[in-house]
Enzyme design. Structure first.
Site, PDB file in Angstrom:
ATOM      1  N   GLY A   1       4.068  -3.511  -8.493  1.00  9.29           N
ATOM      2  CA  GLY A   1       5.478  -3.141  -8.382  1.00  9.29           C
ATOM      3  C   GLY A   1       5.693  -2.428  -7.060  1.00  9.29           C
ATOM      4  O   GLY A   1       6.787  -1.951  -6.782  1.00  9.29           O
TER       5      GLY A   1
ATOM      6  N   LYS B   1       2.435  -2.560  -0.911  1.00  8.01           N
ATOM      7  CA  LYS B   1       1.180  -3.270  -1.160  1.00  8.01           C
ATOM      8  C   LYS B   1       1.359  -4.771  -0.954  1.00  8.01           C
ATOM      9  O   LYS B   1       0.525  -5.424  -0.325  1.00  8.01           O
ATOM     10  CB  LYS B   1       0.725  -3.025  -2.592  1.00  8.01           C
TER      11      LYS B   1
ATOM     12  N   ASP C   1      -6.866  -3.140  -8.079  1.00 10.56           N
ATOM     13  CA  ASP C   1      -6.774  -1.753  -8.504  1.00 10.56           C
ATOM     14  C   ASP C   1      -7.620  -0.985  -7.510  1.00 10.56           C
ATOM     15  O   ASP C   1      -8.730  -1.389  -7.180  1.00 10.56           O
ATOM     16  CB  ASP C   1      -7.275  -1.558  -9.934  1.00 10.56           C
ATOM     17  N   SER C   2      -7.041   0.073  -7.006  1.00  9.62           N
ATOM     18  CA  SER C   2      -7.719   0.749  -5.910  1.00  9.62           C
ATOM     19  C   SER C   2      -7.568   2.241  -6.036  1.00  9.62           C
ATOM     20  O   SER C   2      -6.743   2.743  -6.811  1.00  9.62           O
ATOM     21  CB  SER C   2      -7.122   0.275  -4.577  1.00  9.62           C
TER      22      SER C   2
ATOM     23  N   PHE D   1       0.286   4.659   3.467  1.00  9.19           N
ATOM     24  CA  PHE D   1       0.805   5.306   2.261  1.00  9.19           C
ATOM     25  C   PHE D   1      -0.319   6.109   1.597  1.00  9.19           C
ATOM     26  O   PHE D   1      -1.460   6.135   2.079  1.00  9.19           O
ATOM     27  CB  PHE D   1       1.372   4.257   1.291  1.00  9.19           C
TER      28      PHE D   1
ATOM     29  N   LYS E   1      -5.516  -1.024  10.436  1.00 11.05           N
ATOM     30  CA  LYS E   1      -5.925  -0.715   9.060  1.00 11.05           C
ATOM     31  C   LYS E   1      -6.335  -1.989   8.322  1.00 11.05           C
ATOM     32  O   LYS E   1      -7.330  -2.007   7.602  1.00 11.05           O
ATOM     33  CB  LYS E   1      -4.790  -0.007   8.299  1.00 11.05           C
TER      34      LYS E   1
ATOM     35  N   HIS F   1     -10.444  -1.360   2.520  1.00 13.21           N
ATOM     36  CA  HIS F   1     -11.033  -1.821   1.258  1.00 13.21           C
ATOM     37  C   HIS F   1     -10.278  -3.035   0.729  1.00 13.21           C
ATOM     38  O   HIS F   1     -10.851  -3.991   0.242  1.00 13.21           O
ATOM     39  CB  HIS F   1     -11.017  -0.667   0.246  1.00 13.21           C
ATOM     40  N   ARG F   2      -8.921  -2.975   0.820  1.00  8.87           N
ATOM     41  CA  ARG F   2      -8.097  -4.066   0.293  1.00  8.87           C
ATOM     42  C   ARG F   2      -8.308  -5.346   1.099  1.00  8.87           C
ATOM     43  O   ARG F   2      -8.396  -6.431   0.541  1.00  8.87           O
ATOM     44  CB  ARG F   2      -6.620  -3.650   0.305  1.00  8.87           C
TER      45      ARG F   2
HETATM   46  P1  IMP Z   1      -3.063   1.334  -7.818  1.00 10.98           P
HETATM   47  O1  IMP Z   1      -1.747   0.892  -7.282  1.00 10.98           O
HETATM   48  O2  IMP Z   1      -3.107   1.510  -9.286  1.00 10.98           O
HETATM   49  O3  IMP Z   1      -4.185   0.491  -7.282  1.00 10.98           O
HETATM   50  O4  IMP Z   1      -3.252   2.835  -7.297  1.00 10.98           O
HETATM   51  C1  IMP Z   1      -3.849   3.049  -6.110  1.00 10.98           C
HETATM   52  C2  IMP Z   1      -3.614   4.469  -5.648  1.00 10.98           C
HETATM   53  O5  IMP Z   1      -4.765   4.817  -4.862  1.00 10.98           O
HETATM   54  C3  IMP Z   1      -2.420   4.560  -4.710  1.00 10.98           C
HETATM   55  O6  IMP Z   1      -1.273   4.987  -5.376  1.00 10.98           O
HETATM   56  C4  IMP Z   1      -2.890   5.573  -3.675  1.00 10.98           C
HETATM   57  O7  IMP Z   1      -2.692   6.873  -4.164  1.00 10.98           O
HETATM   58  C5  IMP Z   1      -4.395   5.303  -3.606  1.00 10.98           C
HETATM   59  N1  IMP Z   1      -4.697   4.265  -2.583  1.00 10.98           N
HETATM   60  C6  IMP Z   1      -5.160   3.005  -2.793  1.00 10.98           C
HETATM   61  N2  IMP Z   1      -5.285   2.334  -1.633  1.00 10.98           N
HETATM   62  C7  IMP Z   1      -4.885   3.190  -0.669  1.00 10.98           C
HETATM   63  C8  IMP Z   1      -4.771   3.047   0.741  1.00 10.98           C
HETATM   64  O8  IMP Z   1      -5.029   2.006   1.366  1.00 10.98           O
HETATM   65  N3  IMP Z   1      -4.326   4.135   1.378  1.00 10.98           N
HETATM   66  C9  IMP Z   1      -4.020   5.303   0.758  1.00 10.98           C
HETATM   67  N4  IMP Z   1      -4.073   5.477  -0.550  1.00 10.98           N
HETATM   68  C10 IMP Z   1      -4.519   4.415  -1.271  1.00 10.98           C
END
Ligand code: IMP
Length: 195
Positions: free
Chosen positions: A13, A17, A71-72, A150, A173, A178-179
């Site tokens: 959402g 991303k 998921d990150s 972000f 970036k 990682h992504r």
């Molecule tokens: P997801 O959307 O459930 O994967 O939550 C990932 C959360 O991890 C995000 O809301 C950020 O707080 C953090 N996060 C993941 N990837 C990044 C990034 O590339 N930069 C900064 N924070 C990240």
């Protein structure tokens, strides 16, 4: 021979991303699109991998198409891997999350951390088509710096550099994140198997 074009639902959402994902996959012939309205997965998993599956299956079910989810999160060594899968919910706002992390880490000399990304590609019956992971290593800065990106970007200093992720351009970036590591592996799989 020219590849076919393919549209894949990206289970998020978060428009930032989706933008990042489409930037990284530019030129691949794959277009990622948002899931239909009503996408509201409940992330009950205990690992990045489980949560990426939950999100992908929810989006695949809703759309009737294959869907990819990531998921990150940020794992800080001295905090036993926290905030980890709780990264998005560590506190109420992005700034509060940064402040909380800096405060919790203040007593420690070890500031090593990594961003982790798990990706799962799922069909509308819930079958996992492929899964990949990516990790980006670095350390947590003493003070935040930079305005790009972000989340925790302003406090994550990328290994081998002196800059936070938020001081990097989107393009920089996307070369090391990682992504992008996970997504590039996933794109290779999709090109070799689905196009
Ligand atoms: P997801 O959307 O459930 O994967 O939550 C990932 C959360 O991890 C995000 O809301 C950020 O707080 C953090 N996060 C993941 N990837 C990044 C990034 O590339 N930069 C900064 N924070 C990240």
């Amino acid at each position: 021979m020219e590849n076919n074009k393919i549209k894949i639902v990206f289970a998020t959402g978060n428009p930032h991303k989706l933008f990042e994902i489409n930037e990284i996959s530019k030129g691949s012939g794959i277009e990622f699109v948002l899931p239909p309205a009503g996408f509201n997965p409940v992330e009950t998993g205990t690992t990045f991998e489980q949560n990426s599956y939950i999100k992908a299956f929810e989006a695949a079910k809703l759309s009737g198409n294959i869907a990819l989810a990531d998921d990150s999160g940020l794992c800080v060594e001295a905090l036993n891997g926290e905030p980890g899968i709780h990264s998005a919910r560590y506190d109420d706002t992005p700034q509060k999350r940064i402040d909380k992390l800096l405060a919790n880490l203040a007593p420690f000399g070890n500031r090593k951390a990594k961003f982790v990304c798990a990706m799962t590609l799922v069909d509308s019956n819930g079958k996992t088509i492929n899964k990949e992971t990516g990790e980006c290593y670095g350390e947590i800065a003493n003070v935040q710096s930079g305005h790009h990106g972000f989340g925790y970007d302003p406090i994550f200093i990328v290994e081998g550099t002196k800059t936070t992720m938020a001081e990097m351009s989107e393009e920089e970036k996307n070369k090391i994140s990682h992504r992008s590591i996970a997504l590039n592996k996933m794109i290779t799989f999709i090109k070799n198997n689905l196009m």
